[in-house]
Design a protein around this motif. Sequence first.
Motif: not given
Length: 99
Positions: A65-71, A76-78
């Motif tokens: 989940p942490e990897k998914f959230q950072s991805g 979304l920022t890009a």
Amino acid sequence: MYVESPFHPSLRTLIGLRMRARLRRMMQTAFSPRRMGLTIVTILLTLVWFGSAWINAVMREPYAPEKFQSGITLVLTAYFLWHVVRFSWKRPEQEMELT
């Protein structure tokens, strides 16, 4: 509670008959001797593709989940920056009048 259909019963019958006729015509052309080879190749490729997708979905390891959230945050920022840059350099088609 009975809900009345917005379509006339004759129209539903007509749509059903037309769909059956199209399906029958499609089956006749798909299984004609000329197209039998292509139909078999198409069916086999479809089965291989769905089988591969199913095996990948069943056998893959769980995603952290942490990897998914950072991805998601990065994507979304890009995406936001892409729209900011795109609209910054794009001229409007017509000028907006402030009245």
